[in-house]
Design an enzyme around this catalytic site. Structure first.
Site, PDB file in Angstrom:
ATOM      1  CG  HIS A  18      84.605   8.099  -1.311  1.00  0.00           C
ATOM      2  ND1 HIS A  18      84.340   6.752  -1.413  1.00  0.00           N
ATOM      3  CD2 HIS A  18      85.941   8.188  -1.083  1.00  0.00           C
ATOM      4  CE1 HIS A  18      85.466   6.065  -1.271  1.00  0.00           C
ATOM      5  NE2 HIS A  18      86.439   6.907  -1.070  1.00  0.00           N
ATOM      6  CG  ASN A  65      92.074   7.022   1.334  1.00  0.00           C
ATOM      7  OD1 ASN A  65      90.984   6.522   1.050  1.00  0.00           O
ATOM      8  ND2 ASN A  65      92.865   7.548   0.423  1.00  0.00           N
ATOM      9  CG  ASN A 111      91.741   3.044  -0.831  1.00  0.00           C
ATOM     10  OD1 ASN A 111      92.098   1.879  -1.010  1.00  0.00           O
ATOM     11  ND2 ASN A 111      91.966   3.996  -1.713  1.00  0.00           N
TER      12      ASN A 111
END
Length: 189
Positions: A18, A65, A111
């Site tokens: 990520h 997020n 997200n």
């Protein structure tokens, strides 16, 4: 111009799938001899001037997020419209070793990008997605994107980061998103 690499802050998340945006920013900073020497807007960032134009290079510190909170503050405080931003992040739907630049679009399954679109109120945000492939092998998406990259994958990604960082630096100079798309869209390593 606002150049933002997405990722999660902290040692726990270093070298995770990520954190492609953070890794790209690190390579870019190494190439141009800069460092993130400022804190504010829930981000670490630096200011670079090219041809008299101010450029912000940033890593939000809000966790993935909630990236939109930081991006919106950075854009607003520096009076940068979102179409003059470039958001860099991982994409499991692109094969490892590839990249894709788009002028606008949805956040897809990401997200962080979804939150940026929600916070900034537009889908017209240029973005650069780094392909990481979908190697979940039955794992939950969250577990996969928070897993470590690994040496073999890193060898491919390091080549991608090098080409991408060169492209971003050129884009900061010429502001030609179409040229960046021609240079980066496709297999890079």
């Amino acid at each position: 111009m606002l150049i933002v690499g997405l990722g999660n802050p902290g040692k726990k998340y270093v070298d995770t799938v990520h954190n492609m945006g953070f890794m790209t920013i690190d390579v870019l900073l190494d190439k141009i001899g800069a460092r993130l020497d400022k804190k504010g807007c829930d981000a670490e960032y630096c200011i670079q001037y090219i041809g008299g134009e101010k450029h912000i290079i940033a890593k939000p510190q809000t966790y993935m997020n909630l990236s939109g909170v930081s991006v919106k503050m950075l854009a607003n405080s520096n009076k940068i419209p979102m179409d003059k931003a470039l958001i860099i992040y991982d994409d499991i739907d692109l094969p490892l070793g590839s990249a894709r630049v788009r002028k606008e679009g949805s956040g897809g399954s990401h997200n962080g990008m979804k939150n940026i679109i929600q916070e900034c109120g537009t889908t017209a945000i240029p973005r650069l997605r780094i392909g990481v492939g979908d190697e979940r092998g039955g794992r939950d998406l969250k577990d996969y994107v928070l897993s470590k990259v690994g040496k073999q994958k890193h060898e491919i990604l390091d080549k991608v980061f090098d080409v991408v960082a060169d492209g971003i630096w050129q884009y900061m100079s010429d502001k030609d998103l179409d040229a960046l798309m021609r240079k980066l869209n496709g297999k890079l390593a």
